[in-house]
Enzyme design. Structure first.
Site, PDB file in Angstrom:
ATOM      1  CE  LYS A  85      -4.331  -1.770   0.669  1.00 38.41           C
ATOM      2  NZ  LYS A  85      -4.216  -3.088   1.184  1.00 38.41           N
ATOM      3  CD  GLU A 107     -10.458   4.059  -0.141  1.00 36.00           C
ATOM      4  OE1 GLU A 107     -10.341   5.283  -0.336  1.00 36.00           O
ATOM      5  OE2 GLU A 107      -9.734   3.201  -0.691  1.00 36.00           O
ATOM      6  CB  SER A 374       0.314  -8.190  -1.089  1.00 38.47           C
ATOM      7  OG  SER A 374      -0.511  -9.068  -0.342  1.00 38.47           O
TER       8      SER A 374
END
Ligand code: PLP
Length: 390
Positions: A85, A107, A374
């Site tokens: 991210k 969000e 990830s």
């Protein structure tokens, strides 16, 4: 306007009139700065010295021995913040800064994107508001606390089911009345144009590095690349490095939740139908009346009822294949992988590893597969302990 940002019939720009100029400004700034030498140098510096890029490509020898073929792990779990991210929030945060914005909003579901945005807000000195479903605020109190430590305001949303899709609705609603000074940092390759394109761009170092690293390490391209798919950003990041290499199979792994037979799944590409949601056309989990389903997976980070438009196109074109795995198998793989490698994977990433476990013995010993790890699983240790104690 909806012709912009099309991936075949998918994607587009289905938003209230007031947001169109804001999205066009972001698109123009992105197109201008993405090749601007100063912007590129600033972002490269942050990727390298703040976040820790390039992340390693690691040959998982014990896991490979277990499954019977060669598995390389792209270590996004080692990135600052603990997941991929950060690539996106550094990119969009820097873009917001270059555009002269003073505030950012985002969000978040599990809190990973919220935290990555709060870190970027602190780093760039931008006032930060994170919209989060009230249920998720309860469930993810550690991430909420970390966001606050970074100086962000966390806005709990009680509307609807108090989860991610309600948080996005409220973030979009807030943005419509604050577009002048506020940049919306969207968390994945979904939403209206230009977000799918921007987020893919900022996640593309994963694929570019993996392509170089695997060639250097093995002398050839891998047979397959595997990644988990929630909205689809980590998968798009690693796929982008191999999409032109037609012989490399691309596999996206979605959550089947408790199991396809019970109908409680979150596998959008595997089980969804086409519709419009959060500003774009994609496959969706919806009923016959077009009512969007709540998704239900053990990994909150994969709980999103839509999926990136480019994945929808890749599926229909047959360029990528999408499969799903069930929660109970994900839990087993979490334990297996951690015991074999001493790496605790995020439950999201464990979906990709679970598909590999299910292929045990099916490929020749010289088959080479890259799995995108990830994120790291520190955040998931409690959930795993609850469902399958050590
Ligand atoms: C958020 C998250 C995901 C899912 O998002 P994508 O956009 O599909 O990549 C996957 N893995 C981790 C570790 C996450 O935090």
């Amino acid at each position: 306007m909806i012709e912009k940002g099309r991936f075949g019939q998918f994607g587009g720009f289905y938003v209230p009139e007031v947001l169109i100029p804001a999205l066009e400004d972001i698109e123009a700034a992105f197109l201008h700065y993405k090749d601007d030498p100063k912007f590129v140098a600033d972002l490269d510096n942050l990727y390298k010295n703040y976040a820790g890029r390039p992340t390693p490509l690691y040959y998982a020898s014990r896991f490979s021995e277990y499954v019977g073929f060669r598995v390389y792990i792209k270590r996004e779990d080692l990135l600052h913040g603990g997941a991929h991210k950060t690539n996106n929030t550094l990119g969009q945060g820097l873009l917001a800064k270059y555009m002269g914005k003073k505030k950012i909003i985002a969000e978040t579901g599990a809190g990973q994107h919220g935290l990555a945005t709060a870190m970027a807000g602190a780093l760039f000195g931008l006032e930060t508001k994170i919209f989060m479903g009230a249920v998720d605020v309860e469930r993810q109190s550690v991430n909420v606390h970390k966001m606050k430590l970074c100086g962000a305001e966390v806005v709990p949303i009680t509307a609807g089911s108090g989860t991610l899709k309600d948080a996005i609705n409220d973030a979009l609603r807030y943005w419509t009345s604050h577009v002048e000074d506020t940049f919306y940092i969207f968390g994945t390759v979904c939403g209206p144009h230009p977000f799918p394109t921007i987020v893919k761009h900022f996640q593309s170092p994963i694929g570019k590095e993996a392509h170089e690293q695997v060639l250097k390490e093995t002398g050839s391209l891998p047979d397959m690349v595997v990644a988990c798919v929630g909205g689809g950003s980590n998968a798009m990041g690693i796929f982008s490095g191999f999409i032109d290499d037609k012989d490399v199979k691309l596999i996206g792994v979605e959550p089947a939740g408790h199991g396809l037979d019970t109908g409680e799944h979150a596998a959008t590409l595997v089980a969804g139908t086409i519709g419009i949601f959060h500003g774009a056309k994609s496959y969706l989990l919806q009923d016959k009346e077009g009512q969007v389903h709540e998704t239900e997976s053990i990994s909150a980070g994969l709980d999103y009822p839509a999926v990136g438009p480019e994945h929808c196109m890749l599926k229909d074109a047959g360029r990528a294949e999408y499969v799903s795995v069930e929660d109970k198998d994900v839990l087993d793989t979490f334990h297996l992988f951690t015991k074999l490698e001493g790496i605790i994977p995020a439950l999201e990433s464990t979906h990709a590893l679970t598909w590999l476990v299910q292929q045990k013995g099916k490929f020749s010993a010289d088959t080479t597969i890259i799995a995108n790890l990830s994120g790291r699983g520190d955040k998931d240790v409690g959930i795993v302990e609850e469902h399958s104690p050590v």
